[in-house]
Design a protein around this motif. Sequence first.
Motif, short mmCIF file in Angstrom:
data_model
loop_
_atom_site.label_atom_id
_atom_site.label_comp_id
_atom_site.label_asym_id
_atom_site.label_seq_id
_atom_site.Cartn_x
_atom_site.Cartn_y
_atom_site.Cartn_z
N ARG A 5 35.35 39.13 35.12
CA ARG A 5 34.72 39.70 33.93
C ARG A 5 34.40 38.62 32.90
NH1 ARG A 5 35.10 45.25 33.71
NH2 ARG A 5 34.97 45.27 31.45
N ASP A 6 35.01 37.44 33.05
CA ASP A 6 34.73 36.32 32.14
C ASP A 6 33.62 35.42 32.69
OD1 ASP A 6 36.67 36.97 30.18
OD2 ASP A 6 38.24 36.06 31.42
N HIS A 7 32.97 35.85 33.76
CA HIS A 7 31.79 35.18 34.32
C HIS A 7 32.10 33.88 35.06
CE1 HIS A 7 29.67 38.27 32.15
NE2 HIS A 7 30.28 37.87 31.04
N GLU A 8 33.27 33.84 35.71
CA GLU A 8 33.55 32.76 36.66
C GLU A 8 33.27 33.31 38.06
OE1 GLU A 8 36.03 31.96 33.13
OE2 GLU A 8 36.23 33.60 34.54
N TRP A 9 32.95 32.41 38.98
CA TRP A 9 32.80 32.80 40.38
C TRP A 9 33.78 31.99 41.22
CZ3 TRP A 9 31.68 28.83 43.67
CH2 TRP A 9 30.96 27.73 43.16
N VAL A 10 34.11 32.53 42.38
CA VAL A 10 35.00 31.84 43.31
C VAL A 10 34.50 32.10 44.73
CG1 VAL A 10 36.64 33.78 43.33
CG2 VAL A 10 37.39 31.53 44.07
N ARG A 11 34.45 31.03 45.52
CA ARG A 11 34.07 31.12 46.92
C ARG A 11 35.24 30.59 47.73
NH1 ARG A 11 29.83 27.92 46.88
NH2 ARG A 11 28.37 29.55 46.35
N LEU A 12 35.81 31.45 48.58
CA LEU A 12 36.96 31.06 49.40
C LEU A 12 36.50 30.58 50.77
CD1 LEU A 12 39.42 33.94 48.54
CD2 LEU A 12 39.81 31.53 48.13
N ASP A 13 37.07 29.46 51.17
CA ASP A 13 36.85 28.91 52.51
C ASP A 13 38.24 28.57 53.03
OD1 ASP A 13 35.91 27.78 54.83
OD2 ASP A 13 35.16 25.96 53.87
N GLY A 14 38.83 29.51 53.77
CA GLY A 14 40.22 29.34 54.20
C GLY A 14 41.12 29.42 52.98
N ASP A 15 41.93 28.36 52.75
CA ASP A 15 42.82 28.37 51.59
C ASP A 15 42.27 27.52 50.44
OD1 ASP A 15 43.24 25.84 52.63
OD2 ASP A 15 45.42 25.91 52.45
N VAL A 16 40.98 27.17 50.50
CA VAL A 16 40.37 26.39 49.42
C VAL A 16 39.33 27.25 48.71
CG1 VAL A 16 38.98 24.36 48.83
CG2 VAL A 16 40.77 24.19 50.58
N ALA A 17 39.48 27.34 47.41
CA ALA A 17 38.56 28.09 46.57
C ALA A 17 37.72 27.10 45.76
CB ALA A 17 39.33 29.00 45.62
N THR A 18 36.41 27.29 45.79
CA THR A 18 35.51 26.55 44.91
C THR A 18 35.20 27.48 43.76
OG1 THR A 18 34.59 25.39 46.81
CG2 THR A 18 33.32 25.30 44.77
N VAL A 19 35.27 26.93 42.52
CA VAL A 19 35.17 27.76 41.32
C VAL A 19 34.13 27.18 40.36
CG1 VAL A 19 36.47 28.65 39.33
CG2 VAL A 19 37.61 28.36 41.53
#
Length: 120
Positions: A5-19
């Motif tokens: 809701r604060d307008h961040e995104w996260v993309r999970l690839d296994g146990d690594v999240a890109t934010v």
Amino acid sequence: MHFTRDHEWVRLDGDVATVGITKHAANALGDVVFVETPEAGKTLSKGDSFAVVESVKAASDVYAPVSGEVIEGNAALASAPETVNADPEGEGWFAKIRVSDPSTEGLMDRATYDAFLATL
């Protein structure tokens, strides 16, 4: 990809999240002139402020959508903060985090986030 809701995104690839921040947030900020990303090794809890983004309009904290340990901050943003405006949901990422809990509970998928934006 998931969103807060604060307008961040996260993309999970296994146990690594890109934010990073969303296109909506980048547009609302206007021209980004400075980005401070976290150092590797920093431990984050979901909701912690972990980065700062400054634009010609405002300075804003960026909050962790997941818990874990920072494995990389996007150092390229120091010399090219405009990347956040040009590609906020791609090359304008802020950090990669090794997640301690890969749950996406409380995060929105794209359709839900787009519906949320329509209410703003």
